[in-house]
Design a protein around this motif. Structure first.
Motif, PDB file in Angstrom:
ATOM      1  N   UNK A  88      65.740 -19.783 -67.277  1.00  0.00           N
ATOM      2  CA  UNK A  88      64.571 -20.178 -68.059  1.00  0.00           C
ATOM      3  C   UNK A  88      63.475 -20.785 -67.197  1.00  0.00           C
ATOM      4  N   UNK A  89      63.780 -21.077 -65.935  1.00  0.00           N
ATOM      5  CA  UNK A  89      62.804 -21.719 -65.074  1.00  0.00           C
ATOM      6  C   UNK A  89      62.984 -23.222 -65.066  1.00  0.00           C
ATOM      7  N   UNK A  90      61.904 -23.928 -64.714  1.00  0.00           N
ATOM      8  CA  UNK A  90      61.953 -25.385 -64.606  1.00  0.00           C
ATOM      9  C   UNK A  90      60.958 -26.009 -65.580  1.00  0.00           C
ATOM     10  N   UNK A  91      61.089 -27.315 -65.756  1.00  0.00           N
ATOM     11  CA  UNK A  91      60.282 -28.089 -66.707  1.00  0.00           C
ATOM     12  C   UNK A  91      60.425 -27.520 -68.118  1.00  0.00           C
ATOM     13  N   UNK A  92      61.667 -27.195 -68.457  1.00  0.00           N
ATOM     14  CA  UNK A  92      61.989 -26.648 -69.779  1.00  0.00           C
ATOM     15  C   UNK A  92      62.715 -27.729 -70.577  1.00  0.00           C
ATOM     16  N   UNK A  93      62.238 -28.083 -71.762  1.00  0.00           N
ATOM     17  CA  UNK A  93      62.950 -29.083 -72.564  1.00  0.00           C
ATOM     18  C   UNK A  93      64.405 -28.671 -72.805  1.00  0.00           C
ATOM     19  N   UNK A  94      65.305 -29.612 -72.646  1.00  0.00           N
ATOM     20  CA  UNK A  94      66.723 -29.334 -72.856  1.00  0.00           C
ATOM     21  C   UNK A  94      66.998 -28.683 -74.213  1.00  0.00           C
ATOM     22  N   UNK A  95      66.355 -29.114 -75.317  1.00  0.00           N
ATOM     23  CA  UNK A  95      66.629 -28.443 -76.600  1.00  0.00           C
ATOM     24  C   UNK A  95      66.329 -26.947 -76.577  1.00  0.00           C
ATOM     25  N   UNK A  96      65.339 -26.518 -75.803  1.00  0.00           N
ATOM     26  CA  UNK A  96      65.032 -25.090 -75.741  1.00  0.00           C
ATOM     27  C   UNK A  96      66.124 -24.327 -74.996  1.00  0.00           C
ATOM     28  N   UNK A  97      66.791 -24.967 -74.044  1.00  0.00           N
ATOM     29  CA  UNK A  97      67.901 -24.307 -73.352  1.00  0.00           C
ATOM     30  C   UNK A  97      69.051 -24.042 -74.321  1.00  0.00           C
ATOM     31  N   UNK A  98      69.373 -25.026 -75.168  1.00  0.00           N
ATOM     32  CA  UNK A  98      70.427 -24.812 -76.163  1.00  0.00           C
ATOM     33  C   UNK A  98      70.009 -23.760 -77.191  1.00  0.00           C
ATOM     34  N   UNK A  99      68.728 -23.746 -77.545  1.00  0.00           N
ATOM     35  CA  UNK A  99      68.244 -22.717 -78.468  1.00  0.00           C
ATOM     36  C   UNK A  99      68.332 -21.330 -77.837  1.00  0.00           C
ATOM     37  N   UNK A 100      68.032 -21.224 -76.538  1.00  0.00           N
ATOM     38  CA  UNK A 100      68.143 -19.938 -75.850  1.00  0.00           C
ATOM     39  C   UNK A 100      69.594 -19.459 -75.844  1.00  0.00           C
ATOM     40  N   UNK A 101      70.518 -20.372 -75.594  1.00  0.00           N
ATOM     41  CA  UNK A 101      71.940 -20.012 -75.655  1.00  0.00           C
ATOM     42  C   UNK A 101      72.291 -19.501 -77.052  1.00  0.00           C
ATOM     43  N   UNK A 102      71.798 -20.189 -78.073  1.00  0.00           N
ATOM     44  CA  UNK A 102      72.063 -19.801 -79.457  1.00  0.00           C
ATOM     45  C   UNK A 102      71.468 -18.426 -79.760  1.00  0.00           C
ATOM     46  N   UNK A 103      70.253 -18.174 -79.297  1.00  0.00           N
ATOM     47  CA  UNK A 103      69.572 -16.905 -79.582  1.00  0.00           C
ATOM     48  C   UNK A 103      70.301 -15.722 -78.963  1.00  0.00           C
ATOM     49  N   UNK A 104      70.775 -15.881 -77.732  1.00  0.00           N
ATOM     50  CA  UNK A 104      71.406 -14.768 -77.021  1.00  0.00           C
ATOM     51  C   UNK A 104      72.922 -14.724 -77.191  1.00  0.00           C
ATOM     52  N   UNK A 105      73.484 -15.707 -77.860  1.00  0.00           N
ATOM     53  CA  UNK A 105      74.935 -15.739 -77.999  1.00  0.00           C
ATOM     54  C   UNK A 105      75.643 -15.938 -76.675  1.00  0.00           C
ATOM     55  N   UNK A 106      74.994 -16.625 -75.740  1.00  0.00           N
ATOM     56  CA  UNK A 106      75.596 -16.865 -74.428  1.00  0.00           C
ATOM     57  C   UNK A 106      76.765 -17.833 -74.558  1.00  0.00           C
ATOM     58  N   UNK A 107      77.754 -17.650 -73.724  1.00  0.00           N
ATOM     59  CA  UNK A 107      78.915 -18.545 -73.774  1.00  0.00           C
ATOM     60  C   UNK A 107      78.579 -19.918 -73.202  1.00  0.00           C
ATOM     61  N   UNK A 108      77.803 -19.938 -72.122  1.00  0.00           N
ATOM     62  CA  UNK A 108      77.594 -21.187 -71.390  1.00  0.00           C
ATOM     63  C   UNK A 108      76.110 -21.493 -71.257  1.00  0.00           C
ATOM     64  N   UNK A 109      75.810 -22.783 -71.133  1.00  0.00           N
ATOM     65  CA  UNK A 109      74.471 -23.230 -70.782  1.00  0.00           C
ATOM     66  C   UNK A 109      74.616 -24.327 -69.739  1.00  0.00           C
ATOM     67  N   UNK A 110      73.806 -24.233 -68.699  1.00  0.00           N
ATOM     68  CA  UNK A 110      73.820 -25.197 -67.600  1.00  0.00           C
ATOM     69  C   UNK A 110      72.384 -25.671 -67.403  1.00  0.00           C
ATOM     70  N   UNK A 111      72.188 -26.984 -67.426  1.00  0.00           N
ATOM     71  CA  UNK A 111      70.844 -27.559 -67.373  1.00  0.00           C
ATOM     72  C   UNK A 111      70.790 -28.563 -66.230  1.00  0.00           C
ATOM     73  N   UNK A 112      69.922 -28.309 -65.271  1.00  0.00           N
ATOM     74  CA  UNK A 112      69.739 -29.234 -64.154  1.00  0.00           C
ATOM     75  C   UNK A 112      68.737 -30.297 -64.593  1.00  0.00           C
ATOM     76  N   UNK A 113      69.219 -31.495 -64.827  1.00  0.00           N
ATOM     77  CA  UNK A 113      68.367 -32.593 -65.275  1.00  0.00           C
ATOM     78  C   UNK A 113      69.096 -33.913 -65.119  1.00  0.00           C
ATOM     79  N   UNK A 114      68.325 -34.967 -64.909  1.00  0.00           N
ATOM     80  CA  UNK A 114      68.864 -36.325 -64.998  1.00  0.00           C
ATOM     81  C   UNK A 114      68.253 -37.044 -66.188  1.00  0.00           C
ATOM     82  N   UNK A 115      67.716 -36.261 -67.133  1.00  0.00           N
ATOM     83  CA  UNK A 115      67.284 -36.793 -68.422  1.00  0.00           C
ATOM     84  C   UNK A 115      66.268 -37.915 -68.262  1.00  0.00           C
ATOM     85  N   UNK A 116      66.652 -39.124 -68.661  1.00  0.00           N
ATOM     86  CA  UNK A 116      65.747 -40.272 -68.694  1.00  0.00           C
ATOM     87  C   UNK A 116      65.726 -41.053 -67.389  1.00  0.00           C
TER      88      UNK A 116
END
Length: 477
Positions: free
Chosen positions: A73-101
């Motif tokens: 998905x690239x960088x500077x992507x909100x974490x909720x959109x990564x989970x939505x992308x997983x949901x949309x494509x039916x992907x098994x896994x999602x990995x997000x590089x972030x330290x959040x807050x």
């Protein structure tokens, strides 16, 4: 290989380019290999990340270790959109590089490798797999951004908000993106719902403008409070670095406790007919007692769970919960009827939902918040308690020293000490190495001081700094 970045449910720590750092490309590469060993060969993986300068290197290293194409998905992507992308494509896994807050020098890796959130046991197995690997060079891989998939995720987010939350009817909102992942995006989403939006710290910045992008820290609310106090806003909101948490301020610029926001959103779901027969609301153990009582009073069935994003989401999915809330500002939507991802959370979606709640009740946020009883002797979540000793032994010492004729002691999630109308909760942070968190609540000052004294008397000399920080918070009440 430094493995201290492995936490209970993710990897998190100070970034460095080599294996001596808590979080590094060599560690990410090995983690990719360990994940590949646990996934079927044909399993699709969404790979996303926040806007930190170190995120691309960690993404490339992880992809190299994984050894198979990713849905990037690239960088500077909100974490909720990564989970939505997983949901949309039916992907098994999602990995997000972030330290959040956490501040910019930190980074980390969040993972979900199946239908349920990752567990501490799975994280321990990944850690052991990384530890057993023979030395090998870190060979990164390119991760092309699938712009169409990201667009699909954004469109799904916008469509869900329009359908479930309705229009903003020209209501004015101030939103502080804290230079995080919703910067440059939040305004468009909210304006698409019909809100008039003033966006603050709206430029993506991998250094977050030098701040700690955490709305749970009171001082970080100052910009949005000042904007709202300028007049004309229904409320304000601040979003954390990766965009999955929110904190609200009312129309006068006063900060709203996240427990109070939880009650308001649950009331709206129940009273507006959006509950679909569900009444279970999952809350974390740092939540103040008045909030739990208010949830019951409004017809919800509150259920306590360990503090931590993974634990609350897992409990919600297992119990078929309506909603969930954590003291840090996570708000989780159950059932997939309001938000597309069951037990998903999103700071921006929660902001739009708060606007919908205000329209439904027809009253300002300050009035709704005033209906949730105050807790004048609640410390809130005391964070930043650094302890260099053995945190497990410290918690055991506290549990063993408490007078069990006066208090009930629960050790499922750190140490929780309870009596009628009071509690203390002390635990090791699940996201930061060497850190503790604490919270205290009592009906009066005398009860609070007795409770704090019962905890601190067991502290060893090397925990004097932690004890001093707790006393300082209590003395400010």
């Amino acid at each position: 290989m430094n493995l201290t970045g492995f936490q209970a449910c993710d990897v998190r720590g100070l970034y460095g380019p080599d294996a001596e750092a808590q979080v590094s490309p060599p560690l990410a590469w090995r983690l990719g290999r360990a994940v590949a060993a646990r996934l079927p060969a044909d399993a699709a993986t969404v790979l996303s990340g926040d806007g930190r300068a170190t995120t691309p290197a960690l993404q490339s290293a992880f992809a190299g270790g994984l050894g198979r194409p990713c849905l990037g998905l690239g960088v500077c992507v909100p974490t909720p959109l990564a989970y939505l992308a997983r949901h949309r494509r039916g992907a098994r896994a999602v990995v997000i590089v972030t330290a959040s807050h956490n501040p910019a020098p930190f980074n980390g890796i969040k993972l979900q490798l199946g239908p349920m959130p990752i567990t501490p046991a799975e994280m321990a197995a990944l850690r052991d797999g990384v530890a057993r690997m023979a030395d090998a060079p870190c060979v990164p891989a390119d991760v092309p951004a699938d712009t169409r998939l990201l667009q699909e995720a954004e469109e799904a987010h916008a469509a869900a908000a329009r359908q479930a939350l309705g229009g903003g009817a020209g209501v004015a909102i101030a939103i502080d993106c804290m230079h995080g992942c919703w910067s440059g995006r939040a305004r468009g989403h909210l304006e698409g719902l019909g809100y008039r939006v003033t966006a603050l710290r709206d430029r993506p910045d991998g250094a977050f403008g030098g701040i700690e992008p955490d709305p749970a820290v009171d001082r970080q609310l100052a910009p949005v409070q000042a904007a709202v106090r300028g007049g004309g806003f229904a409320f304000g909101a601040a979003l954390d670095g990766d965009g999955d948490r929110a904190r609200f301020v009312d129309e006068r610029g006063a900060a709203v406790d996240n427990g109070t926001a939880l009650v308001i959103l649950v009331r709206w779901l129940l009273e507006s007919g959006r509950a679909a027969g569900r009444r279970v609301v999952v809350y974390d153990q740092k939540t103040r007692l008045a909030v739990v009582a208010a949830l019951r009073r409004h017809g919800a069935e509150p259920v306590a769970e360990k503090s931590g994003h993974t634990f609350l989401r897992t409990r919600m999915l297992r119990d078929g919960a309506l909603f969930g809330g954590e003291a840090s500002g996570h708000f989780f939507w159950g059932g997939g009827a309001i938000y597309p991802v069951d037990a998903g959370d999103c700071g921006l979606f929660a902001t739009a939902a708060m606007g919908a709640a205000l329209r439904f009740f027809g009253r300002p946020l300050s009035a709704l918040a005033a209906e949730v009883p105050d807790s004048p002797f609640y410390t809130g979540d005391i964070r930043g308690l650094r302890y260099g000793g053995d945190r497990g032994r410290l918690l055991e010492a506290v549990a063993g020293a408490v007078d069990r004729t006066a208090y009930r002691v629960v050790t499922e999630d750190g140490v929780r000490i309870e009596s009628p109308g009071a509690f203390a909760h002390l635990r090791a942070s699940v996201t930061e190495t060497g850190m503790l968190t604490a919270a205290f609540d009592a009906a009066d000052r005398a009860g609070l001081r007795r409770l704090v004294g019962s905890v601190l008397k067991a502290f060893p000399p090397d925990a004097a700094g932690v004890a001093e920080a707790i006393r300082a918070r209590v003395d400010r009440l």
